[in-house]
Design an enzyme around this catalytic site. Structure first.
Site, PDB file in Angstrom:
ATOM      1  N   LYS A  36      35.191  59.775  45.727  1.00  0.00           N
ATOM      2  CA  LYS A  36      34.306  58.694  45.301  1.00  0.00           C
ATOM      3  C   LYS A  36      35.109  57.551  44.693  1.00  0.00           C
ATOM      4  O   LYS A  36      36.291  57.698  44.365  1.00  0.00           O
ATOM      5  CB  LYS A  36      33.295  59.227  44.278  1.00  0.00           C
ATOM      6  N   ARG A 134      22.174  64.489  33.116  1.00  0.00           N
ATOM      7  CA  ARG A 134      22.393  63.234  33.821  1.00  0.00           C
ATOM      8  C   ARG A 134      21.455  63.167  35.025  1.00  0.00           C
ATOM      9  O   ARG A 134      20.529  62.376  35.030  1.00  0.00           O
ATOM     10  CB  ARG A 134      23.871  63.138  34.234  1.00  0.00           C
ATOM     11  N   TYR A 266      51.998  34.645  24.134  1.00  0.00           N
ATOM     12  CA  TYR A 266      50.909  34.123  23.323  1.00  0.00           C
ATOM     13  C   TYR A 266      50.851  34.785  21.950  1.00  0.00           C
ATOM     14  O   TYR A 266      51.114  35.970  21.794  1.00  0.00           O
ATOM     15  CB  TYR A 266      49.561  34.370  24.024  1.00  0.00           C
ATOM     16  N   MET A 314      47.773  37.320  31.770  1.00  0.00           N
ATOM     17  CA  MET A 314      46.936  37.634  32.922  1.00  0.00           C
ATOM     18  C   MET A 314      47.757  38.181  34.080  1.00  0.00           C
ATOM     19  O   MET A 314      47.363  39.172  34.711  1.00  0.00           O
ATOM     20  CB  MET A 314      46.166  36.393  33.374  1.00  0.00           C
TER      21      MET A 314
END
Length: 376
Positions: A36, A134, A266, A314
């Site tokens: 999955k 569930r 940063y 990023m």
């Protein structure tokens, strides 16, 4: 049309390691490998094809769409979508492509019956609720579910399954055992109506640590991809011998010299305590390397571990390579895995997950979905 990739990083998938893990987990006919979520980020079709070649007779997918993709790729195994069919289109597709969708409530029985093929029975799986809370029928609902199924003789329940909530936790053995006993009791009731129905309970932890949970179709997920479900517990040795299937590499963009007192990246969260050499690597939070790992984990460059320094960006991050005088632009940095020098060890998805307070599943899914994959 040109191919546009937003990162030069690569996600390396070792299909030979996948097959070795599959063999480590037992006889092929007794395993329903879980593929999955795009095979946990490893790639649904390449993984399924490799396991097909290794003898897999069943697959557990997440969605009907994934099951249809396997059918369209020519795979003929029993395919069970673990989330069941969500829409009418899903039920129709499941029936048309001979998938084995889950029935998790009374509405599912009606919806499945409405989509039975004209030329053959519609094979379905019954989800038993044993403690996960569930999806599925509870033990109290089972008699009514069987009565409902008797109204639709073209529905053919071929599998009963449930899911263990904490089989990887030694301190929860009593709960796991209670789930196993509840499942066994429910299956006894089901087998009175459907004597040949197969049973599936054990996950990776069950396969490795609870033999009685294996039944006819054990469903390993994490262990298939090299993760030890017992990592960090008293049962850790039960999961030894597995190999991580995924590794992630990225090129060094530049090597820079910092003076004492200079900061990098940063927020100035890292300042050089003395003159040092820093490598800028083309990976960041856009490619699954969490910003929260800033200043907290190593990379592997030229076979040796080096600390990541400064704020993760990023698409770039920095590493202190002062101990590696031969690092050059274009060298390969390994975010996960990679070839380690003697006495060194690569960073694993488990180590990264531990640093983040999460699980390796999350690391694999993110890394695999954001970095172009290459297979060997």
């Amino acid at each position: 049309m040109s191919c546009c990739a937003f990162t030069p990083s690569r996600c390396h998938i070792d299909l030979a390691a996948l097959r070795r893990n599959f063999a480590r987990l037992g006889e092929p006919g007794s395993i329903m490998p879980v593929v999955k979520s795009d095979a946990y980020g490893h790639g649904l079709l390449p993984v399924a094809r490799a396991l097909d070649g290794a003898g897999a007779r069943r697959f557990a997918v997440g969605t009907v769409c994934e099951g249809v993709a396997l059918r369209e790729a020519g795979l003929g195994q029993t395919i069970v979508p673990l989330m069941g069919a969500i829409s009418r289109e899903d039920w129709q597709a499941a029936a048309a492509h001979d998938l084995t969708p889950l029935l998790t409530d009374f509405e599912d029985i009606e919806k499945a019956a409405a989509c039975c093929p004209a030329d053959r029975p519609f094979r379905v799986a019954l989800k038993c609720e044993t403690g996960m809370n569930r999806l599925g029928f509870s033990a109290e609902e089972l008699p009514a579910a069987l009565e409902s199924l008797r109204r639709f003789p073209r529905l053919a329940p071929v599998l009963a399954l449930s899911h263990l909530a904490c089989a990887d936790m030694p301190g929860e053995t009593a709960y796991t055992q209670a789930q196993a006993e509840r499942f066994a009791s429910m299956c006894a009731v089901l087998r009175e109506a459907f004597p040949d129905i197969a049973r599936s309970l054990g996950n990776s932890a069950g396969a490795l640590g609870l033999p009685e949970s294996r039944y006819e179709a054990c469903r390993p997920g994490l262990a298939l991809y090299g993760g030890n479900p017992f990592a960090g517990t008293a049962w850790e040795t039960r999961g030894t011998g597995l190999e991580w299937v995924m590794s992630v590499s990225s090129p060094v963009l530049q090597v820079r010299q910092l003076k004492a007192g200079q900061s990098v990246s940063y927020g100035r969260i890292f300042t050089a305590p003395q003159a040092m050499t820093v490598a800028v690597v083309a990976a960041g939070y856009a490619t699954g390397f969490a910003r929260a790992l800033s200043n907290r984990i190593d990379l592997l460059i030229n076979g040796r571990r080096v600390p990541q320094v400064g704020r993760v960006c990023m698409s770039m991050l920095m590493a202190d390579v002062s101990s590696l005088p031969d690092v050059r632009t274009g060298d390969t940095a390994w975010i996960l895995g990679g070839p380690a020098a003697p006495g060194q060890r690569p960073v694993s998805a488990q180590e990264m997950a531990d640093e983040l307070g999460t699980i390796p599943y999350e690391i694999l899914c993110l890394m695999g979905s954001t970095n172009p994959r290459v297979y060997s």
